[in-house]
Design a protein around this motif. Structure first.
Motif, PDB file in Angstrom:
ATOM      1  N   LYS A 636      35.102  29.955  34.715  1.00 39.56           N
ATOM      2  CA  LYS A 636      35.725  31.660  35.219  1.00 39.56           C
ATOM      3  C   LYS A 636      36.729  31.448  35.354  1.00 39.56           C
ATOM      4  CE  LYS A 636      35.065  29.403  40.292  1.00 39.56           C
ATOM      5  NZ  LYS A 636      36.598  30.556  40.573  1.00 39.56           N
ATOM      6  N   GLU A 638      39.978  32.839  37.442  1.00 40.26           N
ATOM      7  CA  GLU A 638      40.515  33.129  38.621  1.00 40.26           C
ATOM      8  C   GLU A 638      40.863  34.437  38.892  1.00 40.26           C
ATOM      9  OE1 GLU A 638      40.446  30.371  40.266  1.00 40.26           O
ATOM     10  OE2 GLU A 638      39.886  28.460  38.954  1.00 40.26           O
ATOM     11  N   ALA A 639      40.814  35.045  38.674  1.00 44.63           N
ATOM     12  CA  ALA A 639      41.445  36.555  38.357  1.00 44.63           C
ATOM     13  C   ALA A 639      40.161  37.520  39.164  1.00 44.63           C
ATOM     14  CB  ALA A 639      42.196  37.072  37.597  1.00 44.63           C
ATOM     15  N   ARG A 640      39.078  36.877  38.989  1.00 41.52           N
ATOM     16  CA  ARG A 640      37.445  38.091  39.620  1.00 41.52           C
ATOM     17  C   ARG A 640      36.571  37.399  39.344  1.00 41.52           C
ATOM     18  NH1 ARG A 640      39.396  38.478  33.948  1.00 41.52           N
ATOM     19  NH2 ARG A 640      38.108  37.781  32.516  1.00 41.52           N
ATOM     20  N   PRO A 641      36.031  37.992  40.047  1.00 42.98           N
ATOM     21  CA  PRO A 641      34.153  37.187  40.661  1.00 42.98           C
ATOM     22  C   PRO A 641      33.409  36.436  39.271  1.00 42.98           C
ATOM     23  CG  PRO A 641      34.339  39.062  42.375  1.00 42.98           C
ATOM     24  CD  PRO A 641      36.036  39.267  41.023  1.00 42.98           C
ATOM     25  N   GLU A 643      30.445  36.402  36.394  1.00 40.39           N
ATOM     26  CA  GLU A 643      29.191  37.478  36.423  1.00 40.39           C
ATOM     27  C   GLU A 643      28.355  36.964  35.534  1.00 40.39           C
ATOM     28  OE1 GLU A 643      28.651  42.015  36.588  1.00 40.39           O
ATOM     29  OE2 GLU A 643      30.294  41.803  38.213  1.00 40.39           O
ATOM     30  N   ASN A 662      32.238  36.473  32.308  1.00 33.66           N
ATOM     31  CA  ASN A 662      33.820  37.619  32.063  1.00 33.66           C
ATOM     32  C   ASN A 662      33.810  36.276  32.363  1.00 33.66           C
ATOM     33  OD1 ASN A 662      33.055  36.936  34.432  1.00 33.66           O
ATOM     34  ND2 ASN A 662      33.352  38.852  35.996  1.00 33.66           N
ATOM     35  N   THR A 664      37.251  33.158  31.121  1.00 33.80           N
ATOM     36  CA  THR A 664      38.361  32.904  30.251  1.00 33.80           C
ATOM     37  C   THR A 664      38.442  32.768  28.867  1.00 33.80           C
ATOM     38  OG1 THR A 664      37.706  30.484  30.067  1.00 33.80           O
ATOM     39  CG2 THR A 664      39.489  31.434  32.295  1.00 33.80           C
ATOM     40  N   ASP A 714      40.137  36.001  28.685  1.00 35.23           N
ATOM     41  CA  ASP A 714      40.816  36.274  29.638  1.00 35.23           C
ATOM     42  C   ASP A 714      39.224  37.908  29.758  1.00 35.23           C
ATOM     43  OD1 ASP A 714      41.377  36.294  32.536  1.00 35.23           O
ATOM     44  OD2 ASP A 714      42.708  38.277  31.874  1.00 35.23           O
ATOM     45  N   LYS A 715      38.677  37.898  28.788  1.00 38.20           N
ATOM     46  CA  LYS A 715      37.442  38.984  28.806  1.00 38.20           C
ATOM     47  C   LYS A 715      35.902  38.164  28.919  1.00 38.20           C
ATOM     48  CE  LYS A 715      39.721  42.566  26.750  1.00 38.20           C
ATOM     49  NZ  LYS A 715      40.029  43.620  25.655  1.00 38.20           N
TER      50      LYS A 715
END
Length: 729
Positions: A636, A638-641, A643, A662, A664, A714-715
């Motif tokens: 997952k 680190e910058a976003r929750p 999903e 969503n 790394t 990163d998407k």
């Protein structure tokens, strides 16, 4: 002044052409002149004392009475003509003047001077009668009627002139006729007007322009009007012939078109009158006879072709002429040249018409086809004869045996409409259709269906058949059942695919043995040699022994991984499928990761039909989802929750299971070729063995499916698993 005697006045009154009489206040005659005998047939004494009103026609008594009542005021009243009963019973028309002489002591009554105007009344009646006829002819005529003075302006028009021109009576009165005439018809209209002024009644067709600007074609009949020998003007009758002319033109065009059609008929055609003479000869018939058409028209057919007198054709012509019915028949001729002709003879208003086709070659072809059909009926392959539109005309027993249809079911239908089904390759079907259109021989393989729904592979060999004019008349198709051959090819392809996969696995295992097994074995061997030389009581001995244990454990882990992979492949081929509720399996996996998902603050969106059940292996589906969710949690961002979306949708070959996150993500250009290899890891900073995705791919393939990956750094990453599993109830 000379005075006259009473006898003088009596003689004058008696011999007057007018009837002089006197009536009293009650209207009774007190005096009647002798002329009553001549005018009315009554002797004076027959009228004296009688009431005058009884002799007046009942329809006119009131009119006369009303006029007589004016005498006290006017003293003298003129009474227009009225009918008076004569002694013979006929009505005579009298015109009277009544003078009030009641106060004259010599008269003491009303003096009535009556004149017989019967002949004048008759003339007036005849005039009114003829005038009524004229008015009726003028105003009630169904066509437009008008009068024009010598200057060419309208004087009088009937109601139909408005319908014809769009102008009302007031607009037409005094209008020059030239204003109505279309410019291109003005010269013809002026010429017609000049002719009629010269005394020539005639008809002419011109174009007029209505008040609305519409152009109409009009037929006008004009005639001079004379009174007492002098030309007074022109009377005309106009009729709208626009539609008539259009209809006539259309009829002429149709007649010309019909003539062109008759001329374009490629087969011989001719018409005969009731004396058997040619009235029309087509170019094809003239060519058939080797003569010019002008040489045939007007000639008697029996004189021109005497050999026909002993033919069936002769008798059929007589029958058509007598019974007025169309006949179709064929006849074989040996003279002047051997041929078989198909005739159509039909009646016409003034004779008969004959159309025939030379079917000699067609009959020979039919005989050959019959022979070929006999041969074809005995072959084990399917034989189909089709018309140029690919409609079946005939099939042999082999076709019926191969497809399960009988002849009655297939005649008139296209093979493709009956035999092609859901799994028939649309591209191949389109190629076959295009090859038919090319009208060239071709061969093709295609998957068809029997009447029972059973699949059958056909090898078809199609040959087009042409007549002597290079016109397509038939297609002949040979159909061979190659189902066993296609099944063998399918098995061979599967065997080749299995061999490829096994070879790939062997290469993978070779890599494992050479890399993953070699290191722990070498370590174990070295440590074993070291342990033998070390004293058991030393710390170094314990450390070496511990490292030896870890090397053997690593070796055991690799061997277990290999056994796990091999067991998946073997059991995937042999394990029976069961009805697996995909939504239920997904929920179980989510329950397993409930704490990790909650800790990560992850949002999971699931879109799977709760009723969806697949014929599959439950453990494999669980393991696939478990590994993919484990990877989503592990990688997952680190910058976003986090999903995660899990969906299952119907695919044309089964179902598509999608797991998207969503996280790394990965650079697919770098890792694409190594993503599913055993022990390949792309995030060395995170713990793992690099076996999870390899197991997922192995399990998916064991279920007969495929897996694809779409990922960007990163998407996030999307795994799409195509399962060929069938939905079960």
């Amino acid at each position: 002044m000379q005075s006259h005697s009473l006898e003088f006045y009596r003689s004058v009154v008696s011999n007057s052409m007018d009837l002089i009489s006197v009536v009293d206040k009650a209207g009774k005659y007190t005096f009647v002149g002798e002329s009553a005998k001549v005018i009315l047939g009554y002797a004076p004494q027959e009228l004296i004392g009688t009431e005058a009103y009884r002799f007046i026609h009942p329809d006119e008594q009131m009119r006369v009475d009303l006029l007589m009542r004016n005498l006290p005021v006017q003293r003298k009243v003129r009474i227009p003509a009225f009918r008076f009963l004569s002694k013979t019973g006929q009505w005579r028309w009298l015109e009277c003047t009544a003078t009030n002489m009641l106060h004259d002591r010599h008269v003491r009554g009303i003096l009535i001077n009556s004149r017989d105007v019967t002949e004048e009344a008759k003339l007036g009646y005849d005039k009114d009668y003829h005038q009524a006829y004229y008015k009726s002819l003028f105003f009630e005529h169904p066509d437009a009627v008008f009068t024009v003075n010598l200057k060419g302006t309208f004087q009088q028009v009937n109601q139909h002139m408005h319908s014809l021109t769009g102008y009302n009576d007031n607009q037409l009165h005094g209008m020059p006729y030239a204003k109505l005439v279309a410019p291109h018809s003005l010269a013809a209209a002026n010429t017609a007007f000049t002719k009629v002024l010269n005394g020539l009644a005639h008809s002419v067709e011109i174009c007029i322009v209505t008040a609305d600007g519409v152009e109409k074609e009009v037929s006008v009949t004009v005639m001079p009007v004379y009174f007492r020998g002098e030309l007074q003007g022109v009377q005309g009758i106009a009729k709208d012939v626009t539609e008539v002319n259009r209809t006539q033109k259309l009829i002429q065009e149709q007649a010309q078109q019909l003539n062109n059609i008759l001329e374009s008929i490629s087969e011989p055609f001719y018409a005969l009158d009731d004396e058997w003479r040619f009235t029309f000869v087509s170019a094809a018939f003239a060519s058939f006879k080797g003569m010019d058409r002008s040489e045939l028209v007007g000639k008697c057919i029996w004189e021109e072709c005497p050999y026909l007198l002993n033919s069936r054709f002769y008798q059929q012509c007589l029958d058509v002429a007598q019974h007025k019915t169309t006949l179709h028949f064929e006849e074989t001729f040996t003279s002047p040249k051997p041929c078989i002709l198909h005739f159509t003879i039909y009646p016409t208003p003034d004779g008969i018409a004959v159309h025939f086709v030379d079917v000699t070659l067609q009959k020979r072809t039919e005989q050959e086809i019959k022979k070929l059909s006999f041969v074809a009926s005995k072959t084990i392959n399917g034989v189909v004869i089709m018309d140029p539109d690919r409609n079946i005309e005939w099939v042999n027993d082999g076709f019926c045996r191969l497809t399960g249809y009988n002849r009655q079911e297939v005649i008139g239908r296209k093979p493709s409409e009956m035999l092609q089904g859901p799994e028939t390759d649309k591209k191949v079907a389109a190629q076959i259709l295009e090859k038919y259109r090319s009208q060239k021989p071709f061969s093709e393989e295609i998957l068809n269906y029997k009447k029972s729904g059973e699949k059958v592979w056909f090898y078809i060999d199609v040959t087009p058949i042409f007549d002597q004019f290079d016109n397509l008349v038939n297609y002949i198709a040979l159909e061979t059942d190659i189902t066993e051959k296609k099944e063998a090819e399918k098995k061979l392809l599967k065997l080749a695919d299995d061999l490829y996969k096994q070879n790939r696995d062997l290469q993978q295992f070779t890599y494992i043995i050479s890399h993953n097994l070699r290191a722990p074995v070498a370590n174990a061997l070295g440590l074993a040699q070291l342990v033998k030389r070390l004293p058991k009581e030393t710390e170094t001995y314990d450390v070496a022994l511990q490292k030896l244990y870890f090397s053997v454990q690593s070796l055991d882990s690799v061997i277990k991984d290999m056994n796990n992979v091999l067991s998946i492949r073997d059991s995937g081929r042999t394990s029976p499928r069961e009805a697996v509720n995909l939504k239920q399996v997904c929920n179980e996996v989510l329950e397993h990761f409930e704490k990790q998902l909650s800790y990560a603050g992850a949002k999971v969106h699931v879109s799977i039909d709760p009723a969806l059940k697949l014929a599959s292996i439950r453990a494999y589906l669980y393991s696939i989802l478990h590994n993919l969710l484990s990877n989503a949690l592990k990688y997952k961002a680190e910058a976003r929750p986090l999903e995660i979306r899990i969906t299952a949708e119907r695919d044309k070959r089964g179902y598509a299971l999608t797991v998207a996150d969503n996280g790394t993500g990965l650079d697919m250009h770098v890792v694409h070729s190594q993503l599913f290899q055993l022990y390949k890891r792309f995030h060395p900073e995170l713990p793992g063995k690099g076996i999870g995705l390899f197991l997922v791919k192995t399990q998916v393939e064991a279920l007969g499916g495929k897996i694809t990956v779409d990922s960007e750094p990163d998407k996030g990453t999307t795994f799409k698993i195509l399962l060929g599993a069938k939905h079960v109830q």
